[in-house]
Design a protein around this motif. Sequence first.
Motif, PDB file in Angstrom:
ATOM      1  N   LEU A 309       0.846  -1.164  -0.027  1.00  0.00           N
ATOM      2  CA  LEU A 309      -0.107   0.187   0.030  1.00  0.00           C
ATOM      3  C   LEU A 309       0.960   1.303   0.004  1.00  0.00           C
ATOM      4  O   LEU A 309       0.465   2.385  -0.838  1.00  0.00           O
ATOM      5  CB  LEU A 309      -1.075  -0.200   1.492  1.00  0.00           C
ATOM      6  N   LEU A 310       2.013   1.290   0.856  1.00  0.00           N
ATOM      7  CA  LEU A 310       3.020   2.665   0.926  1.00  0.00           C
ATOM      8  C   LEU A 310       3.557   2.587  -0.525  1.00  0.00           C
ATOM      9  O   LEU A 310       3.935   3.751  -0.893  1.00  0.00           O
ATOM     10  CB  LEU A 310       3.749   2.548   1.896  1.00  0.00           C
ATOM     11  N   LEU A 311       3.991   1.685  -1.040  1.00  0.00           N
ATOM     12  CA  LEU A 311       4.547   1.683  -2.618  1.00  0.00           C
ATOM     13  C   LEU A 311       3.757   2.018  -3.625  1.00  0.00           C
ATOM     14  O   LEU A 311       4.146   3.089  -4.345  1.00  0.00           O
ATOM     15  CB  LEU A 311       5.187   0.336  -2.929  1.00  0.00           C
ATOM     16  N   ALA A 312       2.413   1.726  -3.369  1.00  0.00           N
ATOM     17  CA  ALA A 312       1.332   2.210  -4.323  1.00  0.00           C
ATOM     18  C   ALA A 312       1.083   3.563  -3.838  1.00  0.00           C
ATOM     19  O   ALA A 312       0.998   4.479  -5.027  1.00  0.00           O
ATOM     20  CB  ALA A 312       0.048   1.422  -4.139  1.00  0.00           C
ATOM     21  N   GLY A 321       7.733   7.234 -14.540  1.00  0.00           N
ATOM     22  CA  GLY A 321       8.108   5.746 -13.984  1.00  0.00           C
ATOM     23  C   GLY A 321       8.879   6.207 -12.748  1.00  0.00           C
ATOM     24  O   GLY A 321      10.166   6.786 -12.853  1.00  0.00           O
ATOM     25  N   VAL A 322       8.891   5.030 -12.199  1.00  0.00           N
ATOM     26  CA  VAL A 322       9.685   4.815 -10.669  1.00  0.00           C
ATOM     27  C   VAL A 322      10.589   3.803 -11.130  1.00  0.00           C
ATOM     28  O   VAL A 322      10.193   2.838 -11.101  1.00  0.00           O
ATOM     29  CB  VAL A 322       8.887   4.733  -9.491  1.00  0.00           C
ATOM     30  N   PRO A 323      11.948   3.844 -11.024  1.00  0.00           N
ATOM     31  CA  PRO A 323      12.963   2.880 -10.930  1.00  0.00           C
ATOM     32  C   PRO A 323      13.014   1.771  -9.747  1.00  0.00           C
ATOM     33  O   PRO A 323      12.562   2.354  -8.706  1.00  0.00           O
ATOM     34  CB  PRO A 323      14.190   3.528 -10.775  1.00  0.00           C
ATOM     35  N   GLU A 361       4.293  -7.697  -7.763  1.00  0.00           N
ATOM     36  CA  GLU A 361       3.482  -8.795  -8.251  1.00  0.00           C
ATOM     37  C   GLU A 361       2.274  -8.639  -7.974  1.00  0.00           C
ATOM     38  O   GLU A 361       1.272  -8.655  -8.670  1.00  0.00           O
ATOM     39  CB  GLU A 361       4.243 -10.138  -7.829  1.00  0.00           C
ATOM     40  N   ALA A 362       1.928  -8.037  -6.735  1.00  0.00           N
ATOM     41  CA  ALA A 362       0.459  -7.888  -6.168  1.00  0.00           C
ATOM     42  C   ALA A 362      -0.062  -6.666  -7.078  1.00  0.00           C
ATOM     43  O   ALA A 362      -1.118  -6.706  -7.560  1.00  0.00           O
ATOM     44  CB  ALA A 362       0.407  -7.594  -4.849  1.00  0.00           C
ATOM     45  N   LEU A 363       0.834  -5.660  -7.372  1.00  0.00           N
ATOM     46  CA  LEU A 363       0.210  -4.275  -8.065  1.00  0.00           C
ATOM     47  C   LEU A 363      -0.005  -4.734  -9.325  1.00  0.00           C
ATOM     48  O   LEU A 363      -0.801  -4.332 -10.031  1.00  0.00           O
ATOM     49  CB  LEU A 363       1.291  -3.201  -7.748  1.00  0.00           C
ATOM     50  N   ARG A 364       0.835  -5.699  -9.856  1.00  0.00           N
ATOM     51  CA  ARG A 364       0.708  -5.984 -11.405  1.00  0.00           C
ATOM     52  C   ARG A 364      -0.600  -6.883 -11.434  1.00  0.00           C
ATOM     53  O   ARG A 364      -1.284  -6.854 -12.436  1.00  0.00           O
ATOM     54  CB  ARG A 364       1.935  -6.877 -11.684  1.00  0.00           C
ATOM     55  N   ALA A 365      -0.730  -7.809 -10.674  1.00  0.00           N
ATOM     56  CA  ALA A 365      -1.909  -8.627 -10.355  1.00  0.00           C
ATOM     57  C   ALA A 365      -3.327  -7.877 -10.574  1.00  0.00           C
ATOM     58  O   ALA A 365      -4.110  -8.045 -11.023  1.00  0.00           O
ATOM     59  CB  ALA A 365      -2.090  -9.626  -9.354  1.00  0.00           C
ATOM     60  N   LEU A 366      -3.133  -6.794  -9.725  1.00  0.00           N
ATOM     61  CA  LEU A 366      -4.278  -5.913  -9.785  1.00  0.00           C
ATOM     62  C   LEU A 366      -4.437  -4.946 -10.936  1.00  0.00           C
ATOM     63  O   LEU A 366      -5.461  -4.047 -10.655  1.00  0.00           O
ATOM     64  CB  LEU A 366      -4.330  -4.950  -8.341  1.00  0.00           C
ATOM     65  N   THR A 370       2.558  -1.286 -14.541  1.00  0.00           N
ATOM     66  CA  THR A 370       3.323  -2.023 -15.344  1.00  0.00           C
ATOM     67  C   THR A 370       4.663  -1.885 -15.239  1.00  0.00           C
ATOM     68  O   THR A 370       5.240  -0.845 -14.818  1.00  0.00           O
ATOM     69  CB  THR A 370       2.945  -1.754 -16.894  1.00  0.00           C
ATOM     70  N   VAL A 371       5.606  -2.548 -15.617  1.00  0.00           N
ATOM     71  CA  VAL A 371       7.038  -2.675 -15.170  1.00  0.00           C
ATOM     72  C   VAL A 371       7.740  -3.047 -16.612  1.00  0.00           C
ATOM     73  O   VAL A 371       7.613  -3.878 -17.440  1.00  0.00           O
ATOM     74  CB  VAL A 371       7.247  -4.044 -14.316  1.00  0.00           C
ATOM     75  N   GLU A 372       8.480  -1.661 -16.959  1.00  0.00           N
ATOM     76  CA  GLU A 372       9.126  -1.712 -18.139  1.00  0.00           C
ATOM     77  C   GLU A 372      10.615  -2.412 -17.685  1.00  0.00           C
ATOM     78  O   GLU A 372      11.398  -2.028 -17.101  1.00  0.00           O
ATOM     79  CB  GLU A 372       9.304  -0.653 -18.441  1.00  0.00           C
ATOM     80  N   PRO A 373      11.044  -3.489 -18.439  1.00  0.00           N
ATOM     81  CA  PRO A 373      12.102  -4.294 -18.309  1.00  0.00           C
ATOM     82  C   PRO A 373      13.523  -3.363 -18.593  1.00  0.00           C
ATOM     83  O   PRO A 373      13.232  -2.419 -19.341  1.00  0.00           O
ATOM     84  CB  PRO A 373      12.148  -5.526 -19.293  1.00  0.00           C
ATOM     85  N   GLY A 374      14.449  -3.661 -18.090  1.00  0.00           N
ATOM     86  CA  GLY A 374      15.780  -3.184 -18.233  1.00  0.00           C
ATOM     87  C   GLY A 374      16.748  -3.181 -17.210  1.00  0.00           C
ATOM     88  O   GLY A 374      16.454  -4.100 -16.061  1.00  0.00           O
ATOM     89  N   ALA A 375      17.958  -2.542 -17.356  1.00  0.00           N
ATOM     90  CA  ALA A 375      18.952  -2.936 -16.059  1.00  0.00           C
ATOM     91  C   ALA A 375      18.458  -2.342 -14.974  1.00  0.00           C
ATOM     92  O   ALA A 375      18.487  -3.198 -13.670  1.00  0.00           O
ATOM     93  CB  ALA A 375      20.249  -2.219 -16.551  1.00  0.00           C
ATOM     94  N   ASP A 376      17.616  -1.252 -14.880  1.00  0.00           N
ATOM     95  CA  ASP A 376      16.918  -0.846 -13.576  1.00  0.00           C
ATOM     96  C   ASP A 376      15.510  -0.573 -14.019  1.00  0.00           C
ATOM     97  O   ASP A 376      15.306   0.429 -14.515  1.00  0.00           O
ATOM     98  CB  ASP A 376      17.688   0.435 -13.050  1.00  0.00           C
ATOM     99  N   PRO A 377      14.883  -1.635 -13.895  1.00  0.00           N
ATOM    100  CA  PRO A 377      13.138  -1.624 -14.626  1.00  0.00           C
ATOM    101  C   PRO A 377      12.575  -0.484 -14.065  1.00  0.00           C
ATOM    102  O   PRO A 377      12.763   0.063 -12.676  1.00  0.00           O
ATOM    103  CB  PRO A 377      12.725  -2.821 -13.939  1.00  0.00           C
ATOM    104  N   LEU A 378      11.816   0.077 -14.703  1.00  0.00           N
ATOM    105  CA  LEU A 378      10.796   1.058 -14.373  1.00  0.00           C
ATOM    106  C   LEU A 378       9.495   0.619 -14.280  1.00  0.00           C
ATOM    107  O   LEU A 378       8.910  -0.036 -15.060  1.00  0.00           O
ATOM    108  CB  LEU A 378      10.806   2.448 -15.636  1.00  0.00           C
ATOM    109  N   VAL A 379       9.001   1.126 -13.057  1.00  0.00           N
ATOM    110  CA  VAL A 379       7.478   0.974 -12.527  1.00  0.00           C
ATOM    111  C   VAL A 379       6.754   1.918 -13.117  1.00  0.00           C
ATOM    112  O   VAL A 379       6.847   3.299 -12.590  1.00  0.00           O
ATOM    113  CB  VAL A 379       7.397   0.601 -11.332  1.00  0.00           C
ATOM    114  N   HIS A 380       5.486   2.000 -13.801  1.00  0.00           N
ATOM    115  CA  HIS A 380       4.770   2.985 -14.511  1.00  0.00           C
ATOM    116  C   HIS A 380       3.426   2.543 -13.499  1.00  0.00           C
ATOM    117  O   HIS A 380       2.775   1.433 -13.610  1.00  0.00           O
ATOM    118  CB  HIS A 380       4.485   2.686 -15.769  1.00  0.00           C
TER     119      HIS A 380
END
Length: 411
Positions: A309-312, A321-323, A361-366, A370-380
């Motif tokens: 919840l706090l990360l959301a 996007g947040v690395p 994993e929970a946030l993606r399931a809900l 979305t998570v953009e792949p990369g050396a340091d993936p970005l969370v959108h």
Amino acid sequence: MRRTRIPAADEPAARLRQAARILLARPLLVAGLTADEEFRLVRACAPELREWFERETGWRLVADAQTIRLMKLTADPYDGTHPARDPRAKTPFSRQRYVLTCLALAALERTDGQVTLGRLAEEIVLAAAEPALADTGFTFTLDRRERRADMVAVVRLLLHWGALRRVAGDEEAYLGAGGDVLYDVDRRVISGLLAAARGPSMISESTPEERLDALTAEAVLDLDDARNRALRHRLTRLLLEQPVLYHDDLSEAERSYLTSQRFALLNRITQLTGLVAEVRSEGIAMVDPADELTDVRMPAEGMQSHLTLLLAERIAAADRGVPVSELHRHTRALAREHKSYWRKHATDPGAEVDLVTAALEALRALKLVTVEPGADPLVHARPAIARYALAEPTIRERAQPTIRERKETVR
């Protein structure tokens, strides 16, 4: 799942709704494993449910005296955000465990009415050595405890489904290489597990992606009625199965059909299931006021849910996007801030990696990120996550009490 209250006999609409909810939450019901009153309710309502699901979703409902199976063809076969899980440990299945599950079911189709865990494991080891499978790089042996743990996880899932019934022994003894377990095999359950548009024996494609497409592809006649029926099936499946249906994820034909038929679609789903439609400009979510028809809850109790919840909140507040590395740093700070309430290991070096992985994993399931792949993936952030963003507090001046209120306080 919480215990279901079965409506009284003079509430036919409520009984049908409850039966539909039971079936949506558990599309495979087995007599003896399902509560008797729930099994009887769904079986009594099977004719009406069969007609509704066939018309609105294209799903078949098969019911007999021992099993009830709703053949739920997925609207998105590539959605991996709701994996099978070990019924006891709740850990998601790896690719190896999925392969072992398929090999176990194939072996059980050929075995006698009873089988031991050791014998089933031996059959799987032999099947894994077949050239067609070995050439893919898959291997399986029982020389390590981790591999026996994979076998135990698969068997527990088969027990949960009702494909196996434990007769004697315990899986923990087998895990320690000190015992074995005897099971009854229920082939009626096994024969109804696979929900597919085509039988695997009719598929000639070779690659896993091509085979998956062929397994789930449904033929649609080149007629307006057939095309509209296929659109209705897909949209209803998405509304029933996905936490959020985003307009941007739909094709132009699907968006057009949804625009013209939205009221009818949502009304039929609400009448059958009791789900309430939350309609926004970005999409639609079918909300369950009873909070029963979900396998991922947010918010929920526990440290991991609190962190999620706090990360959301952090992701929702970002303009871009947040690395993932930034979420790691944020989690370490949160662990220090909440160390009096969180588990002790949360402040261990490196603990933030697994904690953030589980949260994402929970946030993606809900369907919140979305998570953009990369050396340091970005969370959108996705639009629905905005409900978890905190606004600035509004401070209101308390009005002065009236004379009457002051008198009441004195009394």
